[in-house]
Design an enzyme around this catalytic site. Structure first.
Site, PDB file in Angstrom:
ATOM      1  N   GLU A  34       0.006   5.729  12.836  1.00  0.00           N
ATOM      2  CA  GLU A  34      -0.666   5.276  12.923  1.00  0.00           C
ATOM      3  C   GLU A  34      -0.797   3.908  13.590  1.00  0.00           C
ATOM      4  O   GLU A  34      -2.202   3.407  14.609  1.00  0.00           O
ATOM      5  CB  GLU A  34      -1.950   5.653  11.932  1.00  0.00           C
ATOM      6  CG  GLU A  34      -3.277   5.288  12.032  1.00  0.00           C
ATOM      7  CD  GLU A  34      -4.343   6.689  13.297  1.00  0.00           C
ATOM      8  OE1 GLU A  34      -3.888   7.480  13.752  1.00  0.00           O
ATOM      9  OE2 GLU A  34      -5.155   6.446  13.545  1.00  0.00           O
ATOM     10  N   ASP A  35      -0.375   2.822  12.911  1.00  0.00           N
ATOM     11  CA  ASP A  35      -0.648   1.646  12.735  1.00  0.00           C
ATOM     12  C   ASP A  35       0.354   0.187  13.496  1.00  0.00           C
ATOM     13  O   ASP A  35      -0.241  -0.245  13.290  1.00  0.00           O
ATOM     14  CB  ASP A  35      -1.427   1.338  11.564  1.00  0.00           C
ATOM     15  CG  ASP A  35      -2.165   1.812  10.663  1.00  0.00           C
ATOM     16  OD1 ASP A  35      -2.998   2.457  11.561  1.00  0.00           O
ATOM     17  OD2 ASP A  35      -2.359   1.422   9.857  1.00  0.00           O
TER      18      ASP A  35
ATOM     19  N   HIS B  61       3.352   7.123   5.913  1.00  0.00           N
ATOM     20  CA  HIS B  61       2.290   7.658   6.281  1.00  0.00           C
ATOM     21  C   HIS B  61       1.083   6.986   7.355  1.00  0.00           C
ATOM     22  O   HIS B  61       0.759   6.900   7.820  1.00  0.00           O
ATOM     23  CB  HIS B  61       1.402   8.222   5.388  1.00  0.00           C
ATOM     24  CG  HIS B  61      -0.074   7.044   4.658  1.00  0.00           C
ATOM     25  ND1 HIS B  61       1.311   6.609   2.970  1.00  0.00           N
ATOM     26  CD2 HIS B  61      -0.614   6.268   4.938  1.00  0.00           C
ATOM     27  CE1 HIS B  61      -0.150   4.760   2.916  1.00  0.00           C
ATOM     28  NE2 HIS B  61      -0.876   5.264   3.676  1.00  0.00           N
TER      29      HIS B  61
ATOM     30  N   ASP C  28     -20.748  15.530 -26.369  1.00  0.00           N
ATOM     31  CA  ASP C  28     -19.556  15.783 -25.961  1.00  0.00           C
ATOM     32  C   ASP C  28     -18.634  14.646 -25.556  1.00  0.00           C
ATOM     33  O   ASP C  28     -17.642  14.879 -24.416  1.00  0.00           O
ATOM     34  CB  ASP C  28     -19.813  17.083 -25.454  1.00  0.00           C
ATOM     35  CG  ASP C  28     -20.013  16.779 -23.499  1.00  0.00           C
ATOM     36  OD1 ASP C  28     -21.094  15.431 -23.587  1.00  0.00           O
ATOM     37  OD2 ASP C  28     -20.151  17.526 -23.293  1.00  0.00           O
TER      38      ASP C  28
ATOM     39  N   HIS D  88       0.926  -1.171  -0.209  1.00  0.00           N
ATOM     40  CA  HIS D  88      -0.056  -0.103  -0.026  1.00  0.00           C
ATOM     41  C   HIS D  88       1.058   1.542   0.052  1.00  0.00           C
ATOM     42  O   HIS D  88       0.213   2.145  -0.778  1.00  0.00           O
ATOM     43  CB  HIS D  88      -0.915  -0.310   1.429  1.00  0.00           C
ATOM     44  CG  HIS D  88      -1.586   1.255   1.615  1.00  0.00           C
ATOM     45  ND1 HIS D  88      -2.376   1.979   0.697  1.00  0.00           N
ATOM     46  CD2 HIS D  88      -1.476   1.703   2.701  1.00  0.00           C
ATOM     47  CE1 HIS D  88      -3.085   2.767   0.795  1.00  0.00           C
ATOM     48  NE2 HIS D  88      -2.256   3.555   2.170  1.00  0.00           N
TER      49      HIS D  88
HETATM   50 MN    MN Z   1      -3.011   4.166   3.727  1.00  0.00          MN
END
Ligand code: MN
Length: 713
Positions: A78-79, A74, A260, A50
């Site tokens: 958090e994890d 990122h 269009d 990921h």
């Molecule tokens: Mn993520």
């Protein structure tokens, strides 16, 4: 196998046209891989897939090393057990800030609400990500999660798809990242309306089988312009699925009615060339009647200018837009305005102007070799003057940046502010002067027992709204206080002046006062007296005057032509114990001034005045006799005694003497007997005309400072 994800990223980094520090990126990828080593994606893949895919997306958009590294990390804070301090130590402050920003954004709750709340949410996301790169990471993160959404539960898919469509795709749009926006929208649609999505995919496949035609048309246009010697840029595109879907849905059209799907855009130098090119296109293709739109002559509300025409070629319809480079620039700048236009909002949003340069940076970055320097400028405070916070229910409130929790309370409702006794920020009790940060969840504690706002709050609050509401509260609350005080003062003065409101209508008596001071009624008058806007001493003479007039009128109505010719105080007779009473001279003995007289209280005609020796009086009921005297008759005096009780002071005697002297009262004796409690009892023996005279004297004596009581002995 373990190395696959990281290695594929490093290969991309090394072949990327921008210069990247491959070693740092590899370190970050390996660090993240290690941190997530025990975690798997719902797809069963190693979790590192990921962040690596997110990093690849950002790489393709030309972002800098710090952003790529932060994107790899990122989800670690958090994890996983990794801390922000570790990230800072290993990868520097800038990366740590980006990771922290993404982590915070992840905590914002979303629940589908009305348009304004969603717009607030988007703004809050932008505000919390002071560095636009945080939003870029968030969008790439979302894109990869959407690409792998099939592994989630059906409920989760719908929830994420809706959130993406309402929050993230518009953010991407605002930032001008059209590809990302289109892909987010298309994937969202796939999960929100699979049937509609699949129909369009099938229609598009069929359509693409004739793709050769698309290129042929493009060549025809460019060739024609070349032959005619017109310097122009030709752009072409095929609509993405969601935009076709929306058009079908909102305009209730069939796929084949979408004109269009192909769109060609011809950009020229001068406005006159626009019309020239339009003619050429209509020569080349078959113009569809009623499909020509001249937005050059009549610009759209957002300043958009162009010629739009729909033409057909071999039975296929497509749109051609023609504009100048200047019109094109305005159209591109107005992307966000265009979006708002479609959302039914109008007006110029300063945010769009501030985001405009971000869009331009994203456009020109391709040509830059040193991504790092360039990306530094992505730090931006879009909302330096605003703060976005939410209620525990998730309603987002926008306030001035320096606002306190009191401002927040009043922004919710004035009643919340007025009943406020405390506040919590993110679940913790805070002081009322506390300021808020973007993304804070603020809860106001209220109590019915609250006494209302304090005057100090006016100095604490920052928003005009809160100030106005607090002032309003005080004005209203004070009005009730004012009415109360004013009423007490007025009623006391009326009693003192023997004006009895039982006899007459209050509002009839006071109407001239209401009128003179532009007051709406009694309460308003009392409020004005209480507030000091109307002075009692100024209105009392007028009220007294009006009172006696009204009383006179009432009597005149009762006895229009009373027997014996009643006048007020005929011959100047005053009744000692009764003020303002009817007096008439008896017809039997006809007393004249100087006669010794006596009053007889009649039934309904006031007092009749007889000579003291009148035979008609002799046998009458003694209880109905009253003492009367000739007005202005200075020759007759009575000697009487009274006492007063006062707080003793050095000049009390002087004050009493002064009052008596000013009234020309003959004083026979004045004795002061100090009491044990600090008071003094003063005995007076004086000469008076009668009881009413005595009462006048007593009144004056009562007005002396420190005098508590005046009574007859
Ligand atoms: Mn993520």
């Amino acid at each position: 196998m373990m190395e696959d994800h990281v290695q594929s990223l490093i290969e991309l980094v090394e072949t990327n046209e921008n210069k990247h520090e491959a070693a740092r990126i590899r370190n970050a990828a390996v660090f993240a891989e290690h941190a997530h080593q025990n975690q798997k994606r719902k797809s069963g893949e190693a979790y590192i897939s990921h962040p690596v895919e997110v990093a690849k997306i950002l790489l393709s958009y030309g972002l800098d090393d710090e952003t790529i590294i932060a994107s790899l990390l990122h989800d670690t804070v958090e994890d996983t057990p990794v801390t922000l301090d570790q990230v800072r130590e290993l990868f520097g402050e800038e990366v740590a800030e980006l990771v922290d920003g993404v982590t915070k954004l992840g905590k914002i709750s979303y629940s589908s609400k009305e348009e304004q709340q969603i717009e607030n949410l988007r703004k809050m996301l932008l505000a919390m990500a002071k560095d636009i790169r945080v939003i870029m990471i968030k969008l790439a993160d979302r894109l990869h999660n959407m690409r792998t959404l099939e592994w989630q539960t059906p409920e989760k898919r719908r929830e994420k798809a809706l959130e993406t469509l309402e929050v993230y795709a518009p953010l991407a749009h605002r930032l001008g990242i059209q590809n990302l926006k289109s892909e987010l929208e298309d994937i969202s649609l796939k999960y929100l309306d699979p049937i509609g999505y699949n129909e369009i995919v099938a229609d598009l496949e069929l359509f693409h089988e004739n793709n050769e035609r698309f290129h042929r048309i493009r060549s025809m246009i460019t060739d024609k312009l070349k032959v005619e010697n017109i310097d122009a840029t030709v752009e072409s595109r095929i609509k993405h699925i969601y935009s076709i879907y929306r058009k079908m849905f909102t305009q209730n059209k069939d796929f084949n009615e979408i004109y269009d799907l192909y769109a060609f855009r011809i950009i020229v130098n001068k406005t006159t060339e626009c019309y020239n090119v339009l003619g050429l296109m209509h020569d080349l293709f078959t113009a569809i009647p009623g499909r020509l739109k001249d937005y050059i002559a009549t610009p759209k509300p957002n300043m958009y200018q162009s010629l739009h025409t729909t033409v057909s070629f071999e039975g296929y319809l497509f749109e051609i837009q023609i504009r100048t480079y200047e019109m094109h620039r305005i159209a591109e700048m107005g992307i966000a305005a265009h979006w708002k236009y479609k959302s039914g909002l109008s007006g110029q949003d300063p945010l769009d102007q501030r985001l405009e340069w971000v869009r331009r940076l994203l456009e020109v970055q391709d040509g830059l070799s040193d991504a790092d320097d360039f990306m530094k400028t992505f730090k931006i405070d879009l909302f330096a003057d605003q703060v976005f916070v939410s209620t525990p229910k998730g309603d987002i409130i926008t306030l001035h940046a320096d606002s306190t929790v009191i401002d927040f309370a009043y922004a919710i409702h004035s009643q919340v502010g007025n009943k406020m006794i405390g506040a919590k920020i993110n679940g913790r009790i805070v002081e009322l002067t506390s300021k808020m940060q973007n993304g804070d969840v603020v809860e106001i504690i209220t109590s019915e027992a609250s006494n209302g706002p304090s005057r100090d709050w006016l100095k604490i609050v920052r928003t005009n709204e809160a100030k106005a509401k607090i002032r309003q509260w005080f004005k209203k609350e004070k009005k009730e206080e004012n009415i109360q005080n004013g009423r007490e003062d007025l009623e006391r003065e009326l009693r003192r002046n023997l004006i009895n409101l039982n006899n007459i209508s209050r509002d009839e008596l006071l109407a001239p006062i209401y009128k003179r001071y532009a007051l709406s009624g009694f309460d308003d008058l009392c409020a004005a007296i209480g507030y000091g806007g109307v002075s009692l001493s100024k209105i009392l003479p007028k009220i007294k005057d009006d009172y006696s007039k009204i009383i006179k009128q009432q009597q005149a109505v009762q006895r229009p032509h009373p027997p014996g010719g009643i006048k007020k105080n005929p011959g100047g007779v005053e009744v000692d114990d009764i003020d303002n009473c009817l007096v008439r001279l008896a017809g039997c003995c006809v007393p004249v001034p100087g006669d010794e007289i006596v009053g007889f209280i009649t039934r309904g005609y006031g007092v009749s005045v007889h000579k003291a020796d009148c035979p008609n009086i002799k046998n009458s009921d003694p209880a109905r006799l009253v003492r009367v005297h000739w007005e202005g008759n200075d020759t007759e005096y009575f000697t009487t005694s009274l006492y007063l009780i006062a707080l003793n002071r050095i000049d009390l005697f002087a004050d009493i003497s002064a009052v008596l002297a000013n009234m020309h009262i003959m004083t026979h004796s004045l004795t002061m007997n100090p009491q044990s409690d600090g008071c003094v009892k003063v005995f007076l023996t004086i000469e008076v005309h009668g009881l009413s005279h005595l009462e006048v004297i007593a009144k004056k004596l009562r007005k002396i400072r420190d005098v508590l009581q005046v009574e007859r002995v």
